[in-house]
Design a protein around this motif. Sequence first.
Motif, PDB file in Angstrom:
ATOM      1  N   LYS A   1      25.063  75.697  28.947  1.00 12.13           N
ATOM      2  CA  LYS A   1      26.521  75.787  29.038  1.00 12.13           C
ATOM      3  C   LYS A   1      27.236  74.894  28.027  1.00 12.13           C
ATOM      4  N   LEU A   2      26.758  73.685  27.858  1.00 15.19           N
ATOM      5  CA  LEU A   2      27.406  72.767  26.934  1.00 15.19           C
ATOM      6  C   LEU A   2      27.205  73.241  25.497  1.00 15.19           C
ATOM      7  N   SER A   3      28.128  72.873  24.635  1.00  9.56           N
ATOM      8  CA  SER A   3      28.033  73.282  23.229  1.00  9.56           C
ATOM      9  C   SER A   3      27.759  72.071  22.350  1.00  9.56           C
ATOM     10  N   PHE A   4      27.133  72.337  21.211  1.00  3.44           N
ATOM     11  CA  PHE A   4      26.811  71.270  20.270  1.00  3.44           C
ATOM     12  C   PHE A   4      27.419  71.614  18.925  1.00  3.44           C
ATOM     13  N   GLY A   5      28.430  70.849  18.533  1.00  4.05           N
ATOM     14  CA  GLY A   5      29.188  71.163  17.334  1.00  4.05           C
ATOM     15  C   GLY A   5      28.637  70.508  16.081  1.00  4.05           C
TER      16      GLY A   5
ATOM     17  N   GLY B   1      36.334  76.604  30.091  1.00  2.39           N
ATOM     18  CA  GLY B   1      35.782  77.195  31.300  1.00  2.39           C
ATOM     19  C   GLY B   1      34.605  76.441  31.893  1.00  2.39           C
ATOM     20  N   VAL B   2      34.145  75.401  31.197  1.00  3.61           N
ATOM     21  CA  VAL B   2      33.016  74.600  31.691  1.00  3.61           C
ATOM     22  C   VAL B   2      33.546  73.261  32.190  1.00  3.61           C
ATOM     23  N   ASP B   3      33.138  72.874  33.382  1.00  7.50           N
ATOM     24  CA  ASP B   3      33.558  71.609  33.979  1.00  7.50           C
ATOM     25  C   ASP B   3      32.700  70.474  33.418  1.00  7.50           C
ATOM     26  N   GLY B   4      33.341  69.424  32.934  1.00  7.97           N
ATOM     27  CA  GLY B   4      32.620  68.286  32.382  1.00  7.97           C
ATOM     28  C   GLY B   4      31.695  67.607  33.370  1.00  7.97           C
ATOM     29  N   GLN B   5      31.904  67.853  34.665  1.00  6.25           N
ATOM     30  CA  GLN B   5      31.047  67.245  35.678  1.00  6.25           C
ATOM     31  C   GLN B   5      29.584  67.683  35.525  1.00  6.25           C
ATOM     32  N   VAL B   6      29.348  68.786  34.814  1.00  7.88           N
ATOM     33  CA  VAL B   6      27.969  69.254  34.673  1.00  7.88           C
ATOM     34  C   VAL B   6      27.107  68.254  33.912  1.00  7.88           C
ATOM     35  N   MET B   7      27.753  67.357  33.152  1.00  5.34           N
ATOM     36  CA  MET B   7      26.986  66.343  32.433  1.00  5.34           C
ATOM     37  C   MET B   7      26.246  65.412  33.393  1.00  5.34           C
ATOM     38  N   ASP B   8      26.781  65.275  34.612  1.00  9.32           N
ATOM     39  CA  ASP B   8      26.086  64.456  35.605  1.00  9.32           C
ATOM     40  C   ASP B   8      24.708  65.024  35.916  1.00  9.32           C
ATOM     41  N   VAL B   9      24.600  66.346  35.894  1.00 13.67           N
ATOM     42  CA  VAL B   9      23.315  66.990  36.175  1.00 13.67           C
ATOM     43  C   VAL B   9      22.323  66.687  35.054  1.00 13.67           C
ATOM     44  N   LEU B  10      22.801  66.753  33.809  1.00 12.48           N
ATOM     45  CA  LEU B  10      21.928  66.468  32.670  1.00 12.48           C
ATOM     46  C   LEU B  10      21.476  65.007  32.685  1.00 12.48           C
ATOM     47  N   ALA B  11      22.338  64.128  33.202  1.00 11.60           N
ATOM     48  CA  ALA B  11      22.036  62.697  33.196  1.00 11.60           C
ATOM     49  C   ALA B  11      21.042  62.290  34.277  1.00 11.60           C
ATOM     50  N   GLN B  12      20.834  63.134  35.278  1.00 11.58           N
ATOM     51  CA  GLN B  12      19.952  62.749  36.385  1.00 11.58           C
ATOM     52  C   GLN B  12      18.495  62.686  35.938  1.00 11.58           C
ATOM     53  N   PRO B  13      17.793  61.587  36.239  1.00  7.74           N
ATOM     54  CA  PRO B  13      16.374  61.480  35.882  1.00  7.74           C
ATOM     55  C   PRO B  13      15.517  62.424  36.719  1.00  7.74           C
ATOM     56  N   LEU B  14      14.314  62.650  36.270  1.00  7.98           N
ATOM     57  CA  LEU B  14      13.319  63.397  37.024  1.00  7.98           C
ATOM     58  C   LEU B  14      12.426  62.384  37.735  1.00  7.98           C
ATOM     59  N   ASP B  15      12.791  62.034  38.950  1.00  5.68           N
ATOM     60  CA  ASP B  15      12.030  61.068  39.755  1.00  5.68           C
ATOM     61  C   ASP B  15      11.802  59.753  39.019  1.00  5.68           C
ATOM     62  N   LEU B  16      12.729  59.376  38.144  1.00  2.09           N
ATOM     63  CA  LEU B  16      12.616  58.170  37.322  1.00  2.09           C
ATOM     64  C   LEU B  16      11.364  58.163  36.454  1.00  2.09           C
TER      65      LEU B  16
END
Length: 312
Positions: free
Chosen positions: A125-129, A248-263
Motif C-alpha cells: 500500500k505504501l509508496s516509495f518516491g 486513500g491510505v491511512d498513515g496508521q498502517v506504518m505501525d503494522v510495518l514497525a511491529q517486530p516478529l517476536d523480537l
Amino acid sequence: MMALGIKDFLSLSVVHSLSKVLLSAIVTRESSSIPTTPPALLTSLSNRDASLLFMLPPQHTTIEWDGSFSGTDSQVYPVRVLCGDGGEILADHVIVTVSLGCLKAQAASLFSPSLPAEKMEVIDKLSFGNIAKIFLEYEEAFWESDVSRISLIWDDDSVESVSTNKTQWLKWIIVSVCRFGNILIGWCPGDVADLIETMTEEELSSAITEHLRIFTGNLNIPPPKSVLQTRWRRNNFTHGSYTYIPVGVDGQVMDVLAQPLDLQVLFSGEATIKTQYSTVQGALLSGHRDAERLAQLYGRTAPPAVHCNNHI
C-alpha cells in the motif's frame, strides 16, 4: 552482512559520493558502561551470549526466523540468514533497515516463513518516491555572492498548461546554490527524477547550460566543469528515495510495518515511523526505538537522551 555478538560490536561508517560508496568496519570491545550510541547500547544488553545481526541491503539473501538453528558454539538460535555466497549467519535478533523500496522488490522472497499477510499488505500500500539531485560544479560562479536560489519562471505557463509530462523536465528543476564551492544543485521530483536517471551527465550539462543562458540572456555562461547526479531509483540497494502515503491510505498502517516478529526480526527505517516518515530524523528515531525494545527485553535502560515513546 555481519554478526554482532554480546562481546563485540560492529561500528559501520559509510561515506557516500555519487560515484562510489566506501564502507569501513571498526570492531570495538564491549565496555562496562552503556554509551549513548545505539550499537554500543546493544552490546551491553545482557550477560548471556546473545547475538544481533545488522543487515546491509540484501543480495540473494534469505532470513529464516522462528526456527531452532544449532551453531558451532553449541548455542541454539531462532534466526538464520542464508547469504548469496553460500554462507550463513545465526543470530538471536535481526534488525532489517533496508528501504521500503527494497522491501517492495524483495520482501516476498526475503523471509521464511513469509511475512504476515498484513505486513505484506502495508508494504504494497505504501509508496516509495524518488528525488533526483544534479550537482553542477563551475570554475567560477556566474551568479552574485548573495544569491542562494535561482527561480525560473516560464511566461507561457498557466493553470491549464501545467503538465506532469516528464519530457518537460527542465520546468521541474529547482536550483539552489551550494554554500561551498562554485556549485549549483538542481532538484527534480517523482517521474521527472526517474527520467533524469536515464540521461547522461553530458546530456544534463548541455540542456541545463542552454536553459540558464536563455533565462539570463547571458550567452557566455560556461558549461559546468563537472556534473554528478543521483540514481536512487536504479540503485538496487535503495530502489528510490523516500516513503510517502498515497491518497486513500491511512498513515496508521506504518505501525503494522514497525511491529517486530517476536523480537526475532525487527524493522527500522523512515517507513516504519508514522510521525516522521520520509526524513533522516525518522530513520534515526526508529533505530533508537528498536534499540529500546531490545534493551527492555534484556532488562537494560536506554540512555536518558533517547525519547521514542511516542514513535511506534
